[in-house]
Enzyme design. Structure first.
Site, short mmCIF file in Angstrom:
data_model
loop_
_atom_site.label_atom_id
_atom_site.label_comp_id
_atom_site.label_asym_id
_atom_site.label_seq_id
_atom_site.Cartn_x
_atom_site.Cartn_y
_atom_site.Cartn_z
N SER A 119 -16.14 17.97 14.95
CA SER A 119 -15.26 17.07 15.70
C SER A 119 -15.57 17.11 17.18
CB SER A 119 -13.80 17.42 15.45
OG SER A 119 -13.62 18.79 15.57
N GLU A 152 -15.82 8.34 11.41
CA GLU A 152 -16.64 8.02 12.58
C GLU A 152 -18.09 8.36 12.21
OE1 GLU A 152 -14.14 8.58 16.63
OE2 GLU A 152 -14.47 10.44 15.55
N1 CAA Z 1 -2.85 11.88 -4.50
C1 CAA Z 1 -2.85 10.56 -4.27
N2 CAA Z 1 -2.07 9.98 -3.33
C2 CAA Z 1 -1.25 10.77 -2.62
C3 CAA Z 1 -1.20 12.17 -2.81
C4 CAA Z 1 -2.03 12.73 -3.81
N3 CAA Z 1 -2.04 14.02 -4.06
N4 CAA Z 1 -0.31 12.70 -1.93
C5 CAA Z 1 0.19 11.68 -1.22
N5 CAA Z 1 -0.39 10.52 -1.63
C6 CAA Z 1 -0.10 9.17 -1.15
C7 CAA Z 1 1.38 8.90 -1.25
O1 CAA Z 1 1.73 8.45 -2.54
C8 CAA Z 1 1.56 7.83 -0.20
O2 CAA Z 1 1.08 6.60 -0.69
P1 CAA Z 1 1.83 5.20 -0.35
O3 CAA Z 1 1.64 5.03 1.16
O4 CAA Z 1 1.06 4.20 -1.16
O5 CAA Z 1 3.23 5.40 -0.74
C9 CAA Z 1 0.60 8.29 0.89
O6 CAA Z 1 -0.39 9.09 0.23
C10 CAA Z 1 1.30 9.14 1.98
O7 CAA Z 1 1.81 10.31 1.38
P2 CAA Z 1 3.27 10.92 1.63
O8 CAA Z 1 4.29 9.84 1.49
O9 CAA Z 1 3.43 12.12 0.76
O10 CAA Z 1 3.20 11.46 3.08
P3 CAA Z 1 3.50 10.76 4.45
O11 CAA Z 1 3.88 9.34 4.29
O12 CAA Z 1 4.41 11.70 5.14
O13 CAA Z 1 2.05 10.79 5.15
C11 CAA Z 1 0.23 11.72 6.28
C12 CAA Z 1 1.35 11.98 5.30
C13 CAA Z 1 -0.80 10.77 5.64
C14 CAA Z 1 -0.44 13.05 6.55
C15 CAA Z 1 0.83 11.05 7.56
O14 CAA Z 1 1.84 11.84 8.07
C16 CAA Z 1 -0.22 10.85 8.64
O15 CAA Z 1 -0.99 9.91 8.60
N6 CAA Z 1 -0.19 11.75 9.64
C17 CAA Z 1 -1.16 11.72 10.73
C18 CAA Z 1 -2.41 12.44 10.29
C19 CAA Z 1 -3.46 12.34 11.34
O16 CAA Z 1 -3.29 11.85 12.44
N7 CAA Z 1 -4.62 12.90 10.97
C20 CAA Z 1 -5.74 12.96 11.89
C21 CAA Z 1 -5.74 14.29 12.51
S1 CAA Z 1 -7.04 14.44 13.67
C22 CAA Z 1 -8.35 14.92 12.75
O17 CAA Z 1 -8.30 15.16 11.59
C23 CAA Z 1 -9.66 14.96 13.45
C24 CAA Z 1 -9.98 16.10 14.25
O18 CAA Z 1 -11.15 16.24 14.57
C25 CAA Z 1 -9.00 17.05 14.78
#
Ligand code: CAA
Length: 288
Positions: A119, A152
């Site tokens: 990253s 990316e």
């Molecule tokens: N299998 C299949 N689908 C699943 C699943 C599983 N095990 N677990 C969850 N899902 C699905 C859910 O059913 C839901 O689908 P729908 O939208 O169709 O209903 C979706 O995934 C979201 O799941 P949840 O409802 O359980 O959770 P949430 O709505 O609270 O979302 C999250 C969780 C996706 C993590 C959300 O909070 C989010 O996007 N957070 C921000 C994460 C982010 O910014 N990540 C980037 C970090 S930076 C990085 O990674 C880079 C770096 O270099 C540091």
């Protein structure tokens, strides 16, 4: 050269997610960890995620079985020799990654693509550990990999158009949207996200608002899926700290400097979700 067989180095948080989405999209995928215990931990996380999908009705049980059949764990780097694309997702250490790439370069066929999920480290610098800078690039995934739709795709001055095309086609085949970016520390997402997260910690440190009010402000005021302090815990405060150090070193801009509180939390072992405690207490569900 179209990509058929995929290798992933590292089966931690990111590597297990990358291996999972690759196998789920039908690619025979080998994932390598350094010990049987760590491999089993990563494979267990994949099985739990897939089972969660089945329980939620998002994934057919047969597709879970097909995904697991496409996945092969190993502790030997040389088992990745026949892969068309190898993605490294090991710990964020330049010397470790350079060693891994030098070995992969010796092991893999000359036409195979090598990629890093780093990253914040320079893709150009990693590529110089190999004799194939044209077939070397960054593939930066986001956490949680199975749910975040972006990759990316990072090109250096040396990455060929064919490499970019083949790697981007594979990313699309596993269901991701691609953005193509140059090799600048933090690429696009972390260039924008990291100063935001560091500023949120500064706001908290200065006592401007409480933890929950800061997180709710950005969640409800801006429609972000989670607030910046919860996101810091989620990404890992040690990881956020290390990225900020690398970015500050590159750009020398105060906005990339880690706030003293972040450093203290990392020193105290409060790394967020992975250590059980950060801005939140992760021993409860949801975190409190
Ligand atoms: N299998 C299949 N689908 C699943 C699943 C599983 N095990 N677990 C969850 N899902 C699905 C859910 O059913 C839901 O689908 P729908 O939208 O169709 O209903 C979706 O995934 C979201 O799941 P949840 O409802 O359980 O959770 P949430 O709505 O609270 O979302 C999250 C969780 C996706 C993590 C959300 O909070 C989010 O996007 N957070 C921000 C994460 C982010 O910014 N990540 C980037 C970090 S930076 C990085 O990674 C880079 C770096 O270099 C540091």
């Amino acid at each position: 050269m179209p990509i058929r067989n995929v290798g992933v180095v590292g089966c931690g948080l990111m590597g297990s997610g990358i291996a999972q989405v690759s196998a789920q999209a039908g690619f025979p995928t080998k994932v390598r960890e350094i010990s049987p215990a760590l491999l089993e931990k990563g494979m267990g996380a994949i099985r739990r995620f897939l089972q969660g999908g089945v329980d939620k009705g998002k994934l057919a049980a047969a597709d879970m079985e097909k995904t697991l059949a496409n996945l092969h764990g190993t502790v030997r780097l040389e088992d990745l020799a026949d892969c068309d694309l190898v993605i490294e997702a090991a710990a964020e250490s330049l010397s470790l990654k350079r060693e891994l790439f030098a070995e992969l370069d010796r092991t893999c066929r000359p036409e195979a693509l090598l990629a890093s999920n780093t990253s914040s480290l320079s893709i150009t610098e990693l590529a110089t550990a190999t004799r194939r800078p044209g077939r070397f690039l960054g593939l930066h995934f986001f956490n949680p990999v199975p749910l975040m739709k972006l990759v990316e795709v990072v090109k250096t001055l040396e990455t060929t158009a064919e490499t970019l095309g083949d790697a981007s086609a594979w990313c699309r085949a596993i269901g991701k949207t691609v953005v193509t970016v140059g090799d600048s520390t933090g690429f696009v997402v972390n260039r924008l996200l990291v100063p935001y997260m560091l500023d949120a910690i500064r706001v908290y440190e200065q006592g401007l608002a409480s933890r929950d009010d800061i997180d709710n402000a950005m969640k409800l005021g801006c429609g972000y899926p989670m607030g910046p302090l919860l996101l810091g815990d989620y990404v890992g405060l040690d990881t956020t700290y290390s990225i900020s150090q690398i970015m500050f070193d590159e750009f020398k801009e105060p906005r990339f400097a880690a706030p003293p509180l972040l450093r203290r939390m990392v020193l105290a072992g409060r790394h967020g979700r992975k250590s059980g405690r950060g801005f939140y207490d992760w021993s409860t569900n949801p975190p409190s």
